[in-house]
Write an enzyme that holds these catalytic residues in place. Structure first.
Site, PDB file in Angstrom:
ATOM      1  N   ARG A 157       0.820  -1.222   0.000  1.00  0.00           N
ATOM      2  CA  ARG A 157       0.000   0.000   0.000  1.00  0.00           C
ATOM      3  C   ARG A 157       0.850   1.267   0.000  1.00  0.00           C
ATOM      4  NH1 ARG A 157      -1.944  -3.012   3.939  1.00  0.00           N
ATOM      5  NH2 ARG A 157      -3.989  -3.972   3.731  1.00  0.00           N
ATOM      6  N   ILE A 158       1.847   1.312   0.891  1.00  0.00           N
ATOM      7  CA  ILE A 158       2.623   2.550   1.027  1.00  0.00           C
ATOM      8  C   ILE A 158       3.539   2.742  -0.187  1.00  0.00           C
ATOM      9  CG2 ILE A 158       4.239   3.854   2.487  1.00  0.00           C
ATOM     10  CD1 ILE A 158       3.089   2.271   4.906  1.00  0.00           C
ATOM     11  N   THR A 235      11.563   4.802   5.402  1.00  0.00           N
ATOM     12  CA  THR A 235      10.486   5.102   6.363  1.00  0.00           C
ATOM     13  C   THR A 235       9.841   3.799   6.829  1.00  0.00           C
ATOM     14  OG1 THR A 235       8.943   5.370   4.517  1.00  0.00           O
ATOM     15  CG2 THR A 235       9.912   7.394   5.407  1.00  0.00           C
ATOM     16  N   ARG A 237      11.493   0.143   8.291  1.00  0.00           N
ATOM     17  CA  ARG A 237      12.080  -0.292   9.549  1.00  0.00           C
ATOM     18  C   ARG A 237      13.601  -0.228   9.415  1.00  0.00           C
ATOM     19  NH1 ARG A 237       7.821   0.507  11.388  1.00  0.00           N
ATOM     20  NH2 ARG A 237       6.432  -0.880  12.578  1.00  0.00           N
ATOM     21  N   GLU A 266      16.442   1.777  17.525  1.00  0.00           N
ATOM     22  CA  GLU A 266      15.702   2.935  18.043  1.00  0.00           C
ATOM     23  C   GLU A 266      15.513   2.829  19.549  1.00  0.00           C
ATOM     24  OE1 GLU A 266      12.068   3.558  15.855  1.00  0.00           O
ATOM     25  OE2 GLU A 266      13.160   3.422  13.970  1.00  0.00           O
ATOM     26  N   HIS A 284      11.072   8.708  13.704  1.00  0.00           N
ATOM     27  CA  HIS A 284      10.017   7.728  13.395  1.00  0.00           C
ATOM     28  C   HIS A 284       8.625   8.378  13.442  1.00  0.00           C
ATOM     29  CE1 HIS A 284       9.144   3.129  13.420  1.00  0.00           C
ATOM     30  NE2 HIS A 284       8.236   3.792  12.707  1.00  0.00           N
ATOM     31  N   ILE A 285       8.398   9.310  12.513  1.00  0.00           N
ATOM     32  CA  ILE A 285       7.135  10.056  12.510  1.00  0.00           C
ATOM     33  C   ILE A 285       6.336   9.848  11.218  1.00  0.00           C
ATOM     34  CG2 ILE A 285       7.856  11.839  14.152  1.00  0.00           C
ATOM     35  CD1 ILE A 285       8.418  13.678  11.692  1.00  0.00           C
ATOM     36  N   GLY A 286       6.590   8.727  10.538  1.00  0.00           N
ATOM     37  CA  GLY A 286       5.931   8.480   9.246  1.00  0.00           C
ATOM     38  C   GLY A 286       4.418   8.660   9.286  1.00  0.00           C
TER      39      GLY A 286
END
Ligand code: DGY
Length: 318
Positions: A157-158, A235, A237, A266, A284-286
């Site tokens: 999807r992304i 974006t 992992r 992280e 990590h703000i996707g």
């Protein structure tokens, strides 16, 4: 009848909590910090459902500690933090939040791509440092995006949402993933093996899930295949990229730049990465838009509620 009990490992947006309150006795980690492992092990002992984050490791030990658990609702689309096979063996339903964060994450991948291509962060720091003394013909020359080749690793999807945006930039789209035969993709999108994608792309954006097969999918060899002008965006992992090999490639200018929203360990980010001017680093703000996080919270709540009520949840993984 007493309400079933759910433990929420950290406060999530209100729409999700309000919905949970309608059905569950809700217990939440009171501190606004990632929950300590021992506190989590204790908190799950008598709960029927768990709403957790990608920072919580839902492994065998945790599942064994949660004798009454019927549902793990992960507040993320990625679920590499959950031992789904073991949960299945224990008849625990595992759910995630696909779909609702697709467009926000694709937007952020593009924000990183554009920031790296046109050196936006570097130039911003330069100006704030008082170094801007007037227009210069050679100041902060970057790379064009329009008409270039974008290589997408992982065309779910992304990945597809990132590709749709690339069409507006007249880009050629290459992609790599485990299933080359796809009739759901525009004919113009070209599947290639990983080597061809690395060699031919000007921009490479990762949108694959983290599995044992693609841990360090991009390492020293794959980075060496890339153009010296290539820009890598991650974006997805952190462990999909060998971070030490990436640092070396960036230091030696074997690739031009990287835009990273995710890291191998992280929240630790290697100092060597922070010292590089040719990287843009985000925490990590996707999926971090107000609308999307509200939708994720609601979906995670609906997942847990459906399982507890014996219904089919919106997004079940096992
Ligand atoms: C996910 O959902 O997997 C993201 O990394 C956080 O939204």
């Amino acid at each position: 009848m007493p309400k079933p009990k759910i433990f929420v490992t950290r406060s999530i947006p209100k729409p999700g909590l309000d919905r949970l309150e309608e059905v569950f006795e809700v217990h939440i980690n009171a501190s606004d910090k990632a929950i300590e492992r021992n506190a989590l092990l204790e908190a799950v002992q008598d709960v029927d459902a768990l709403l957790c984050l990608l920072t919580d490791s839902i492994d065998k030990e945790l599942i064994d500690a949660a004798g009454r658990l019927k549902c793990v609702s992960n507040f993320a689309v990625g679920y590499n933090n959950v031992d789904v096979a073991y949960a299945s063996a224990k008849n625990i339903v595992v759910c995630n939040t696909p779909g609702v964060l697709t467009e926000s994450t694709a937007d952020l991948a593009w924000a990183l791509l554009m920031a790296c291509a046109r050196r936006v962060v570097e130039a911003d720091h330069y100006l704030r440092d008082g170094l801007f003394t007037g227009w210069e013909p050679l100041l902060f020359l970057g790379n064009d995006v329009f008409g270039k080749t974008l290589g997408i690793i992982g065309m779910g999807r992304i990945g597809q949402a990132v590709a749709r945006r690339a069409e507006g930039f007249g880009m050629k789209i290459l992609w790599h993933g485990p299933r080359p035969e796809r009739d759901d993709l525009p004919a113009a999108y070209q599947w290639t093996d990983l080597q061809t994608l690395c060699q031919e792309s000007d921009y490479i954006s990762i949108h694959a899930p983290l599995t044992s097969e693609n841990h360090h999918l991009l390492g020293e060899k794959e980075l060496a295949w890339m153009k010296a002008s290539a820009i890598l965006i991650n974006t997805a992992r952190g462990p999909i990229v060998d971070e030490l090999a990436l640092i070396k490639a960036l230091q030696n200018r074997e690739i031009a730049a990287a835009g990273l929203d995710v890291f191998e360990q992280e929240p630790a980010v290697p100092q060597a990465l922070m010292d590089l001017p040719n990287v843009v680093l985000l925490p990590h703000i996707g999926s971090a838009s107000i609308e999307t996080r509200n939708k994720m919270a609601l979906m995670a709540a609906e997942n847990a509620i459906a399982v507890i009520q014996g219904k089919e949840p919106p997004a079940r993984l096992n």
